[in-house]
Design an enzyme around this catalytic site. Structure first.
Site, mmCIF file in Angstrom:
data_model
loop_
_atom_site.group_PDB
_atom_site.id
_atom_site.type_symbol
_atom_site.label_atom_id
_atom_site.label_comp_id
_atom_site.label_asym_id
_atom_site.label_seq_id
_atom_site.Cartn_x
_atom_site.Cartn_y
_atom_site.Cartn_z
ATOM 1 N N LYS A 270 19.186 -86.921 -42.238
ATOM 2 C CA LYS A 270 19.639 -85.829 -40.990
ATOM 3 C C LYS A 270 19.547 -84.164 -41.684
ATOM 4 O O LYS A 270 18.942 -83.457 -40.835
ATOM 5 C CB LYS A 270 20.828 -86.014 -40.270
ATOM 6 C CG LYS A 270 20.919 -87.339 -39.623
ATOM 7 C CD LYS A 270 22.338 -87.842 -39.177
ATOM 8 C CE LYS A 270 21.869 -89.284 -38.488
ATOM 9 N NZ LYS A 270 23.256 -90.086 -38.132
ATOM 10 N N GLN B 242 29.469 -88.728 -39.339
ATOM 11 C CA GLN B 242 28.735 -90.055 -39.567
ATOM 12 C C GLN B 242 29.596 -90.953 -39.219
ATOM 13 O O GLN B 242 30.869 -91.243 -39.796
ATOM 14 C CB GLN B 242 28.206 -89.974 -40.720
ATOM 15 C CG GLN B 242 27.366 -91.155 -41.275
ATOM 16 C CD GLN B 242 25.893 -91.101 -40.473
ATOM 17 O OE1 GLN B 242 25.449 -90.360 -40.036
ATOM 18 N NE2 GLN B 242 25.604 -92.372 -40.008
ATOM 19 N N ASP C 134 25.452 -85.333 -31.084
ATOM 20 C CA ASP C 134 25.268 -86.736 -31.155
ATOM 21 C C ASP C 134 25.710 -87.522 -29.991
ATOM 22 O O ASP C 134 25.527 -88.626 -30.250
ATOM 23 C CB ASP C 134 26.135 -87.131 -32.484
ATOM 24 C CG ASP C 134 25.753 -88.450 -33.127
ATOM 25 O OD1 ASP C 134 24.613 -88.662 -33.022
ATOM 26 O OD2 ASP C 134 26.444 -88.887 -33.841
#
Ligand code: NAP
Length: 298
Positions: free
Chosen positions: A68, A112, A135
């Protein structure tokens, strides 16, 4: 869907499914993102930035976070890498997220998944400011997306929707079967397909006769985490096959759907790898650019 250019092609070619090439599409989108990033820098003097938070030392998670960060670099964005010890508490993680929420140089926050099991992951996701939830992990973001309001969608299903749209896959009125109901994938996928006027069935580990559901699907989404659970010979002729899974093998990898021979069954399918995965990261970057544009008044 892209159609055959030569009507005299052999029958083998006519039976060949369209490959939904996420890798190529992600690369193409990155070019336009670079231009948008440059425009933000010109207007504000600030570089759009994604903060990534990695808790603990899980090697797969570390790899995803690195990928990422690399994608940010490719489009000219900054990434702020926050690494926290495995012993981090829920309160410490929430405090770190608060710090990033109030930092004007941070436009998007990625926590994450998964975090170590002693941490309340849901509470930490909820701590992320909606404007920086690039996200698409907060309940509010999910609710707004479900209601058709403006929100960043969860990246994997949102990336899948982009891929389907890019290839002109007809969704309205189709029977879609999503296998998996996780908060980051199966559930938002089902809502996005419903919003696109599919008739949606969600299957999970307690579903009886999974095969029967798959057999009548026009669109199948595998989001299970079990290698090749969904068999190629369950797929209806002409169905669109989307495989979110990736399980490394000696020959590269397999997904959640058995893809051997799928070219002559499906009308279109995502390859593994190179289908859904690149679109997930691409969507994260694109949504961070959108967040930075909003912050810049563009
Ligand atoms: P997850 O949280 O483990 O959820 C798996 C889902 O599959 C659950 O809803 C589970 O049902 C269901 N399931 C498990 N075994 C089943 C069975 N035998 N029959 C029917 N349903 C079954 O996984 P996830 O995070 O959603 O990920 C799913 C897959 O997508 C994995 O392969 C993962 O690697 C992949 N993935 C890819 C990306 C990407 O960027 N490409 C991103 C995220 C995930 P219950 O709810 O009943 O337990």
């Amino acid at each position: 869907m892209s159609s055959s250019s030569n009507i005299n092609e052999s029958s083998t070619e006519q039976n060949s499914a369209t490959v939904l090439d996420g890798k190529a599409l992600a690369k193409q989108i990155e070019q336009s993102l670079s231009q948008r990033v440059a425009a933000i820098k010109n207007k504000t003097g600030r570089t759009p930035s994604l903060a990534t938070i990695l808790v603990g030392a899980d090697p797969a998670s570390a790899t995803y976070v690195r990928m990422k960060g690399n994608a940010c670099t490719r489009v000219g964005m900054d990434s702020i890498k926050v690494e926290m010890a495995s012993e981090t508490t829920t309160e410490q993680l929430k405090a770190k997220i608060d710090e990033l929420n109030s930092n004007p140089d941070v436009h998007g926050i990625l926590l994450q998944h998964p975090v170590p099991s002693h941490i309340d992951e849901r509470a930490c996701f909820e701590q992320i400011d909606l404007a920086k939830d690039v996200d698409g992990v907060t309940c509010l973001g999910f609710g707004r997306m479900s209601m058709g309001e403006t929100a960043f969608g969860s990246c994997t299903p949102q990336g899948i929707m982009h891929l389907l749209e890019h290839y002109g896959i007809e969704l309205s009125g189709k029977q879609a079967v999503v296998v998996g109901r996780s908060p980051i994938l199966g559930k938002p996928m089902a809502m996005m397909l419903l919003n696109a006027n599919c008739t949606v069935t969600i299957c999970h580990s307690k579903t009886e006769d999974l095969q029967a559901h798959i057999e009548r699907a026009d669109i199948v989404v595998g989001a299970v985490g079990v290698p090749e659970l969904i068999k190629a010979d369950w797929i209806k002729q002409g169905a669109v096959v989307v495989d979110a899974g990736f399980h490394p093998t000696d020959n590269g990898g397999v997904g959640d759907i058995e893809l051997t021979g799928i070219e002559s069954i499906a009308s279109a399918y995502t390859p593994v790898p190179g289908g859904v995965g690149p679109m997930t990261i691409n969507t994260l970057i694109r949504q961070t650019v959108e967040a930075a544009e909003k912050a810049a008044g563009l």
